[in-house]
Write a protein that holds these residues in place. Structure first.
Motif, PDB file in Angstrom:
ATOM      1  N   ASN A 277       2.902 -12.349   1.545  1.00 57.25           N
ATOM      2  CA  ASN A 277       2.501 -11.285   2.473  1.00 57.25           C
ATOM      3  C   ASN A 277       1.008 -11.416   2.782  1.00 57.25           C
ATOM      4  OD1 ASN A 277       1.989  -8.948   3.893  1.00 57.25           O
ATOM      5  ND2 ASN A 277       2.642  -7.544   2.274  1.00 57.25           N
ATOM      6  N   ARG A 278       0.653 -11.790   4.011  1.00 56.69           N
ATOM      7  CA  ARG A 278      -0.747 -11.944   4.382  1.00 56.69           C
ATOM      8  C   ARG A 278      -1.481 -10.607   4.432  1.00 56.69           C
ATOM      9  NH1 ARG A 278      -2.417 -16.763   6.072  1.00 56.69           N
ATOM     10  NH2 ARG A 278      -4.175 -15.936   7.266  1.00 56.69           N
ATOM     11  N   GLN A 279      -0.724  -9.516   4.484  1.00 53.50           N
ATOM     12  CA  GLN A 279      -1.340  -8.198   4.555  1.00 53.50           C
ATOM     13  C   GLN A 279      -1.217  -7.436   3.239  1.00 53.50           C
ATOM     14  OE1 GLN A 279       0.642  -6.493   7.981  1.00 53.50           O
ATOM     15  NE2 GLN A 279      -0.603  -7.680   9.419  1.00 53.50           N
ATOM     16  N   ILE A 280      -1.068  -8.166   2.155  1.00 53.09           N
ATOM     17  CA  ILE A 280      -0.911  -7.528   0.848  1.00 53.09           C
ATOM     18  C   ILE A 280      -2.145  -6.730   0.446  1.00 53.09           C
ATOM     19  CG2 ILE A 280      -1.793  -9.500  -0.475  1.00 53.09           C
ATOM     20  CD1 ILE A 280       1.148  -7.121  -1.391  1.00 53.09           C
ATOM     21  N   PHE A 281      -3.289  -7.066   1.007  1.00 56.40           N
ATOM     22  CA  PHE A 281      -4.535  -6.398   0.639  1.00 56.40           C
ATOM     23  C   PHE A 281      -4.535  -4.935   1.076  1.00 56.40           C
ATOM     24  CE2 PHE A 281      -5.080 -10.854   1.760  1.00 56.40           C
ATOM     25  CZ  PHE A 281      -5.307 -11.361   0.493  1.00 56.40           C
ATOM     26  N   GLY A 282      -3.850  -4.643   2.175  1.00 58.80           N
ATOM     27  CA  GLY A 282      -3.706  -3.262   2.593  1.00 58.80           C
ATOM     28  C   GLY A 282      -2.879  -2.467   1.605  1.00 58.80           C
ATOM     29  N   ARG A 283      -1.826  -3.099   1.064  1.00 59.13           N
ATOM     30  CA  ARG A 283      -0.975  -2.421   0.072  1.00 59.13           C
ATOM     31  C   ARG A 283      -1.771  -2.139  -1.204  1.00 59.13           C
ATOM     32  NH1 ARG A 283       4.450  -4.046   0.942  1.00 59.13           N
ATOM     33  NH2 ARG A 283       5.017  -2.952  -0.970  1.00 59.13           N
ATOM     34  N   ILE A 284      -2.567  -3.114  -1.632  1.00 57.64           N
ATOM     35  CA  ILE A 284      -3.369  -2.923  -2.845  1.00 57.64           C
ATOM     36  C   ILE A 284      -4.408  -1.829  -2.610  1.00 57.64           C
ATOM     37  CG2 ILE A 284      -4.912  -4.017  -4.502  1.00 57.64           C
ATOM     38  CD1 ILE A 284      -3.597  -6.699  -3.797  1.00 57.64           C
ATOM     39  N   ALA A 285      -5.054  -1.846  -1.455  1.00 57.28           N
ATOM     40  CA  ALA A 285      -6.059  -0.832  -1.145  1.00 57.28           C
ATOM     41  C   ALA A 285      -5.445   0.560  -1.149  1.00 57.28           C
ATOM     42  CB  ALA A 285      -6.705  -1.129   0.211  1.00 57.28           C
ATOM     43  N   GLU A 286      -4.263   0.703  -0.587  1.00 59.14           N
ATOM     44  CA  GLU A 286      -3.588   2.003  -0.575  1.00 59.14           C
ATOM     45  C   GLU A 286      -3.308   2.481  -1.992  1.00 59.14           C
ATOM     46  OE1 GLU A 286      -0.227   1.165   1.838  1.00 59.14           O
ATOM     47  OE2 GLU A 286      -1.349   1.244   3.728  1.00 59.14           O
ATOM     48  N   ALA A 287      -2.928   1.545  -2.864  1.00 66.14           N
ATOM     49  CA  ALA A 287      -2.672   1.917  -4.260  1.00 66.14           C
ATOM     50  C   ALA A 287      -3.961   2.363  -4.945  1.00 66.14           C
ATOM     51  CB  ALA A 287      -2.061   0.728  -5.001  1.00 66.14           C
ATOM     52  N   PHE A 288      -5.044   1.640  -4.713  1.00 65.55           N
ATOM     53  CA  PHE A 288      -6.322   2.021  -5.314  1.00 65.55           C
ATOM     54  C   PHE A 288      -6.794   3.371  -4.787  1.00 65.55           C
ATOM     55  CE2 PHE A 288      -7.770  -2.627  -6.244  1.00 65.55           C
ATOM     56  CZ  PHE A 288      -6.835  -2.693  -7.271  1.00 65.55           C
ATOM     57  N   ALA A 289      -6.563   3.610  -3.500  1.00 66.15           N
ATOM     58  CA  ALA A 289      -6.946   4.892  -2.915  1.00 66.15           C
ATOM     59  C   ALA A 289      -6.139   6.042  -3.514  1.00 66.15           C
ATOM     60  CB  ALA A 289      -6.772   4.852  -1.398  1.00 66.15           C
ATOM     61  N   MET A 294      -5.271  -1.904 -11.117  1.00 69.29           N
ATOM     62  CA  MET A 294      -4.589  -3.146 -10.797  1.00 69.29           C
ATOM     63  C   MET A 294      -3.341  -3.312 -11.653  1.00 69.29           C
ATOM     64  SD  MET A 294      -4.514  -5.679  -8.774  1.00 69.29           S
ATOM     65  CE  MET A 294      -3.982  -7.387  -8.561  1.00 69.29           C
ATOM     66  N   ALA A 295      -3.452  -2.975 -12.937  1.00 69.14           N
ATOM     67  CA  ALA A 295      -2.294  -3.081 -13.825  1.00 69.14           C
ATOM     68  C   ALA A 295      -1.164  -2.162 -13.365  1.00 69.14           C
ATOM     69  CB  ALA A 295      -2.699  -2.751 -15.258  1.00 69.14           C
ATOM     70  N   GLN A 296      -1.510  -0.974 -12.936  1.00 69.50           N
ATOM     71  CA  GLN A 296      -0.489  -0.034 -12.463  1.00 69.50           C
ATOM     72  C   GLN A 296       0.136  -0.499 -11.159  1.00 69.50           C
ATOM     73  OE1 GLN A 296      -3.040   3.411 -12.460  1.00 69.50           O
ATOM     74  NE2 GLN A 296      -2.233   4.178 -14.415  1.00 69.50           N
ATOM     75  N   TRP A 297      -0.675  -1.064 -10.276  1.00 71.44           N
ATOM     76  CA  TRP A 297      -0.117  -1.569  -9.020  1.00 71.44           C
ATOM     77  C   TRP A 297       0.841  -2.712  -9.283  1.00 71.44           C
ATOM     78  CZ3 TRP A 297      -0.623  -6.418  -6.584  1.00 71.44           C
ATOM     79  CH2 TRP A 297       0.028  -6.491  -5.351  1.00 71.44           C
ATOM     80  N   LEU A 298       0.473  -3.618 -10.170  1.00 74.72           N
ATOM     81  CA  LEU A 298       1.363  -4.738 -10.489  1.00 74.72           C
ATOM     82  C   LEU A 298       2.710  -4.231 -11.014  1.00 74.72           C
ATOM     83  CD1 LEU A 298      -1.083  -7.206 -12.306  1.00 74.72           C
ATOM     84  CD2 LEU A 298       0.030  -7.578 -10.089  1.00 74.72           C
ATOM     85  N   ALA A 299       2.669  -3.161 -11.786  1.00 69.02           N
ATOM     86  CA  ALA A 299       3.886  -2.664 -12.432  1.00 69.02           C
ATOM     87  C   ALA A 299       4.715  -1.735 -11.558  1.00 69.02           C
ATOM     88  CB  ALA A 299       3.528  -1.953 -13.729  1.00 69.02           C
ATOM     89  N   ASN A 300       4.161  -1.241 -10.441  1.00 68.62           N
ATOM     90  CA  ASN A 300       4.929  -0.280  -9.657  1.00 68.62           C
ATOM     91  C   ASN A 300       6.080  -0.965  -8.911  1.00 68.62           C
ATOM     92  OD1 ASN A 300       4.130  -1.222  -7.045  1.00 68.62           O
ATOM     93  ND2 ASN A 300       2.388   0.175  -6.972  1.00 68.62           N
TER      94      ASN A 300
END
Length: 336
Positions: A277-289, A294-300
């Motif tokens: 996914n070339r737009q995965i950074f948006g998904r990670i940013a939304e999780a951080f927001a 990072m550990a929680q995002w990986l596990a969700n």
């Protein structure tokens, strides 16, 4: 607002500069960043204003006025003239200290030679090819995902995001030539590590430690802050300063930050490759927001392709990926 500057605009923003040609040049660089932000974050970049005073940085009140006029992202930019002045100040500080006791005309000649080398037009153009969209990327990311936040200098290099994603968001905005150069430099460091991990210095070992990358404060943060205070004093609240460091000052910052920039480029390729996914950074940013780590995002439960779901497994997978991303050169015997 800034009556002495020429304004050019696009559907995405405006640039104000001392001449139409200079404004168009900066607009082209900014617009390329807009395209890349959509490519990697899957959303439109916020409206921007780049404001470059020919003889000095635009004042804070002008920045505030541009924000009120409907430009959430405002980037005060350094003109070639101001850039040369700041480079000269930095080089002069370093050479004056290093050449103490030498004739003044000798010091002056050395300063001017170094300044000419540092500020030649081709070099300046190459620098701006990366830096204009890079700096806008920081603001698009920070203001786009944390619109009500302010800078948190005690905890982060920039905005409220973990520093690695903040820096990655900016590195991804750079022109391909700059980005690819970072990848090449990472490959060279990785080759040094792979040749003999036990003999690699700490900075080289950290280059391949992606778990550390995901948790550390930007290595250049403290050094930049200390140098800025030494040169210009503490910043007042809600003020800003643009400074150029060269020579020994720049070397100290580069040593701290270069690894982080290289990691940002190559780790972004890893995340794209493993998630598909070339737009995965948006998904990670939304999780951080949302407040996730990072550990929680990986596990969700969000889909992540082949990306491991915990940090320990991710480190092992990253090392395996590096082996294929930067294959060792096979030594061949010369023909008989």
């Amino acid at each position: 607002m800034l009556p002495n500057l020429i304004c050019v605009e696009s559907a995405n923003g405006v640039v104000l500069a001392g001449s139409a040609a200079r404004a168009e040049q900066l607009l082209t660089l900014a617009e390329a960043g807009v395209v890349r932000f959509k490519e990697y974050f899957g959303r439109q970049a916020l409206r921007y204003a780049v404001a470059e005073g020919p003889d000095a940085l635009v004042p804070p009140e002008s920045v505030a006025a541009l924000r009120k006029a409907g430009f959430p992202v405002v980037l005060p930019w350094i003109s070639p003239k101001v850039y040369r002045q700041q480079v000269e100040q930095s080089i002069r500080r370093g050479l004056t200290a290093r050449m103490a006791g030498r004739p003044q005309d000798e010091i002056e000649a050395a300063v001017q030679k170094a300044v000419d080398q540092q500020t030649n037009p081709e070099r300046f153009a190459r620098t701006e090819l990366a830096t204009v969209s890079h700096e806008l990327g920081h603001y698009w990311f920070w203001q786009g995902y944390w619109p009500k936040s302010t800078l948190s200098e005690d905890k982060h290099y920039g905005g409220p995001s973990p520093d690695w994603l903040d820096e990655m968001s900016a590195v991804l905005m750079e022109a391909p030539s700059s980005f690819n150069d970072r990848v090449k430099q990472f490959g060279q460091r990785y080759a040094t590590y792979r040749a003999d991990p036990q003999k690699a210095d700490e900075n080289t070992r950290l280059t391949v430690d992606i778990v550390n990358f995901f948790s550390e404060v930007h290595p250049a943060h403290l050094q930049t802050k200390m140098l800025s205070q030494q040169v210009g004093g503490d910043l007042k609240k809600d003020s800003f300063r643009a400074m150029v460091f060269s020579g020994e000052e720049a070397r100290k910052i580069i040593e701290g930050g270069a690894r982080f920039y290289l990691q940002s480029a190559v780790a972004s390729q890893y995340l794209i490759d493993r998630t598909g996914n070339r737009q995965i950074f948006g998904r990670i940013a939304e999780a951080f927001a949302r407040g996730e780590t990072m550990a929680q995002w990986l596990a969700n439960k969000e889909p992540k392709g082949k990306l491991p779901r915990d940090l320990k497994a991710l480190q092992a997978d990253w090392m395996a990926w590096l082996e294929t991303r930067f294959p060792a050169e096979v030594a061949t015997k010369p023909a008989a």
